[in-house]
Every structure is written in C-alpha cells, then in structure tokens.
Design a protein around this motif. Structure first.
Motif, short mmCIF file in Angstrom:
data_model
loop_
_atom_site.label_atom_id
_atom_site.label_comp_id
_atom_site.label_asym_id
_atom_site.label_seq_id
_atom_site.Cartn_x
_atom_site.Cartn_y
_atom_site.Cartn_z
N SER A 343 34.51 59.68 62.60
CA SER A 343 34.70 61.07 62.16
C SER A 343 35.05 61.97 63.33
CB SER A 343 33.44 61.58 61.47
OG SER A 343 33.20 60.88 60.27
N VAL A 344 34.36 61.76 64.46
CA VAL A 344 34.65 62.56 65.65
C VAL A 344 36.05 62.25 66.16
CG1 VAL A 344 33.92 63.11 68.00
CG2 VAL A 344 32.19 62.59 66.26
N GLU A 345 36.38 60.96 66.23
CA GLU A 345 37.69 60.57 66.76
C GLU A 345 38.82 61.10 65.89
OE1 GLU A 345 35.96 56.46 68.81
OE2 GLU A 345 36.99 56.40 66.87
N SER A 346 38.64 61.08 64.58
CA SER A 346 39.65 61.61 63.67
C SER A 346 39.84 63.11 63.90
CB SER A 346 39.27 61.33 62.22
OG SER A 346 40.16 61.93 61.33
N PHE A 347 38.72 63.82 64.07
CA PHE A 347 38.80 65.26 64.29
C PHE A 347 39.47 65.56 65.63
CE2 PHE A 347 37.26 69.47 65.45
CZ PHE A 347 37.40 70.17 64.25
N VAL A 348 39.12 64.80 66.67
CA VAL A 348 39.72 64.99 67.99
C VAL A 348 41.23 64.79 67.92
CG1 VAL A 348 39.89 64.02 70.31
CG2 VAL A 348 37.64 64.44 69.30
N GLU A 349 41.65 63.77 67.21
CA GLU A 349 43.10 63.51 67.08
C GLU A 349 43.80 64.68 66.40
OE1 GLU A 349 43.49 59.84 65.02
OE2 GLU A 349 42.72 58.61 66.68
N SER A 350 43.17 65.24 65.38
CA SER A 350 43.79 66.38 64.69
C SER A 350 43.88 67.59 65.61
CB SER A 350 43.00 66.74 63.43
OG SER A 350 41.74 67.31 63.74
#
Length: 408
Positions: A343-350
């Motif tokens: 979830s964190v990695e997905s948010f960081v990518e966005s």
C-alpha cells in the motif's frame, strides 16, 4: 464549530516567574483562540516546553454520553479484557478518558546546537510530530530530542484514545487538530523565513496531517507555502480499510502483547539494515484473534457509514492528489503487520509520478509498525539527515534571489 474559549495569555504578559519556573516542562497554560489575539501568536521562546490544554481540561477528556460509534468499541474492549483475564493473560490497559494528557508540546532547540553556522535556518523551522493511535507525549520524546539536538524547533501532538473511539465528524478530535492548525498558522505569520516540516506516524498521524492541511486552506492558505517537507513513518493506506483499522486499534489496546509489534524474518543483506528477531510465522493469540475479529466487523460497518466515509475519503483524497508542492519521505517496512508495504509502495509511486516534487522512500524490511527508529536507529537518522539537508534546509537558499552578475 469554533474551538472553546481559552484563558488569555500573551507572551508579553507572561510573568517572569512562569518563564523561569523550576517545573519547566511540567508547567500548564491555556491559549486564547488565535482570532482573538491582538498581536501575533505568542513567541515560542517563553512557551517552550509548556503544555497546551483547554481551560476545562478536566472535562475535555471525558467520553461524550453514549456516542453512537463508540459503544460497540468500548464493549469490545471490555469483552477482550474479560477474555484475557479468564485465560490468565494480562488484561488490556485502555487509557482513561479522564486522564489529563496534554494536547501538544512545543520544544525549543538545544542551545548547544545553536552555535552552528546553519542554526538560523534550523531554528526557523518547526518539525510537527503527529503521533500514532495510542501514542503519548513520552513516546514522541525520543524523536523530538533528535530534532532539537540538531537545532530544530519541535511540536509533539497526540490524540487521546478516548477522542478516537468516540469520534464524530466535526467533534472534539477535529477541534483539537484545528487548535494546533491555528497555532501553527500564527507562528509562521510572525516573521518571514519560518518553515514547517511534518513528521507523521501511522495512518492516524497521516490523517491528522490531512485535516491540518484542510484547516490551513480554510484559515490561511499562505501558510501552506511554508510547508517545506513531509516525513511519513509507517503509512499510508489511502482508503478506509476495516482490516487496517482493526489491526491499528488492536495494537493500541494490547501494546507490546500485540502481534503487530513483532517483526519478520528477512534475507536483506544491506550493511546498514539491522534485521530484528524473526516472527514471520507468529499468529495472534486467541484473545487478540477474538478482538481483531470483533473490531474488523465493527469497522466494516462504521467506515461505510456515509458521513464518516465521506469525511475520511475527503481527507485521503486531499493527501493523495492535493498535497503541498514539497518533498516527501516515506519510511515503512515489509514486516509491518498493520500497514501493508504494498500500500505504501503504491502510494509512493503515485506521488512520484507528480514530477513537481521529490519523493523518497526507504523499506526497513524487518522492523515492526512505527518501530523503525528503535530497530534501525542508524538507518533511520541517516534517512532523516539526508532528506532534511537535501530537501528542506536548501529551500531557503534556493528561494533567495540570485545575486546580480558582476559588472562587465
């Protein structure tokens, strides 16, 4: 609703005996609403280490009578405590709703750090530490000490557990955050060059950050330009997720007895990563499993309640797509049992796709939820140091006008 009235105390009228009181950090004062101040907000110097409480703080931390969303939570907690006692375990300690815990504290920089050449820039920067669910001022002190030892001013803010379990839209929890927002806006208006950095913990601290951004947009949009960086520890999950909320509440209730406080095994070979004890296959104890199940069912209902869902979704949308244009640092762990690393990695990518800001991240691999500093102090502080020096302390120099070229 407006914040309740506070006893008027200005920095000019603050008695010398209070400024030099032997109790120091144990002194308690009240502040007037900022819109009633004749001058700018009180200087932070005489208020350093003082605690900010509503005048009626003995009643302020009592649960409202029969709040709609709090009764099932309280019943679940009591049921868990009974189960733990019956099984011979230690009953969960729920913070007393009448405990006179302070709302927030302001910490001045260590005088020894002010002799450095760059101390002016640091002392004009306040780092706002927004605590995780169930955290207290004592838990944030180690982070505050690290910042003040390097010349920064620090505000430590925590929400009482009672404010969360009795949450209602526009209620006391949000009014407390509004009071902090007003104080920060007043502080940055005092003089040019002042800056704010937010350092949040877990989804609770991250959501508080979002509410502060909302407040500043409404109260004083110019204050948003003073935000020069955000540091996100163990967050976010940017959707109202009942499982995440259940795990967070379980960890806050059970504290060190919760499975959420255990790390996981790792094959990471980085020299700067300390791999903590392996708990990859550990399962929740029977009592925690019962508590988790009850909490997840409860939050599955509450988070879909229209008013609450709209409120949370609105804050999360702001944090997802309309944050200040400032650098961000995300510190998380693949072993976090509350906030999934994906979830964190997905948010960081966005966020990284938004080219106008720098976004950094660091996976601590094996440390538990909001435990990265204790588990890997060297890596944690090195990430903070490089982020602050590269992205925050350089802002003032970059914002200054370029010198005129020498005459031909």
């Amino acid at each position: 609703m407006a914040v309740a009235a506070f006893a008027a105390v200005s920095s000019i009228e603050l008695p010398d005996r209070l400024s030099h009181h032997h109790a120091g950090t144990d002194a308690v004062i009240s502040l007037p609403p900022p819109n009633k101040l004749e001058a700018s907000a009180p200087s932070v110097t005489p208020l350093s280490g003082l605690h900010f409480l509503p005048r009626n703080h003995h009643q302020a931390f009592c649960l409202p009578k029969a709040p709609v969303v709090s009764l099932p939570v309280i019943n679940t907690v009591h049921q868990y405590a009974g189960l733990a006692k019956a099984s011979g375990g230690t009953a969960a300690a729920v913070p007393s709703s009448s405990s006179p815990d302070v709302l927030y504290r302001w910490h001045l920089p260590d005088p020894a750090a002010c002799s450095d050449v760059s101390s002016d820039d640091r002392s004009q920067t306040v780092v706002v530490l927004l605590g995780w669910l169930g955290s207290k001022q004592k838990h944030l002190k180690r982070y505050a000490d690290w910042y003040t030892s390097r010349g920064f001013q620090v505000v430590t803010f925590t929400l009482p557990m009672s404010d969360i379990v009795s949450y209602n839209v526009g209620g006391k929890a949000e009014r407390n955050v509004e009071m902090l927002s007003e104080h920060l806006a007043d502080w940055v208006r005092e003089e040019d060059g002042k800056k704010i950095v937010f350092h949040t913990f877990s989804n609770t601290g991250w959501l508080c950050y979002g509410v502060i951004l909302e407040n500043l947009q409404r109260q004083d949009p110019s204050a948003l330009q003073k935000i020069k960086g955000s540091i996100i520890d163990s967050a976010p999950v940017a959707v109202p997720d009942s499982q995440v909320w259940a795990l967070g509440f379980s960890a806050a209730i059970m504290k060190k007895h919760s499975v959420a406080t255990k790390g996981a095994a790792s094959g990471d070979t980085r020299s700067d990563v300390l791999v903590v004890e392996s708990h990859r296959d550990i399962k929740p104890a029977a009592t925690e499993a019962v508590l988790l199940s009850a909490l997840e069912k409860f939050f599955n209902v509450v988070l879909n309640y229209p008013a609450i869902n709209r409120r949370l979704s609105g804050v999360m949308e702001l944090l997802s797509s309309n944050q200040p244009n400032c650098p961000q640092l995300y510190m998380y762990s693949s072993a976090d049992r509350v906030i999934p690393a994906k979830s964190v990695e997905s948010f960081v990518e966005s966020q990284q796709r938004r080219a106008e800001r720098e976004v950094r991240s660091c996976d601590f691999v094996s440390s538990p939820h909001v435990d990265h500093y204790r588990s890997n102090p060297g890596l944690y502080t090195s990430q903070l140091t490089s982020f602050l020096e590269d992205c925050v302390l350089t802002c003032r120099r970059e914002d200054s006008p370029s010198p005129l070229p020498p005459p031909a």
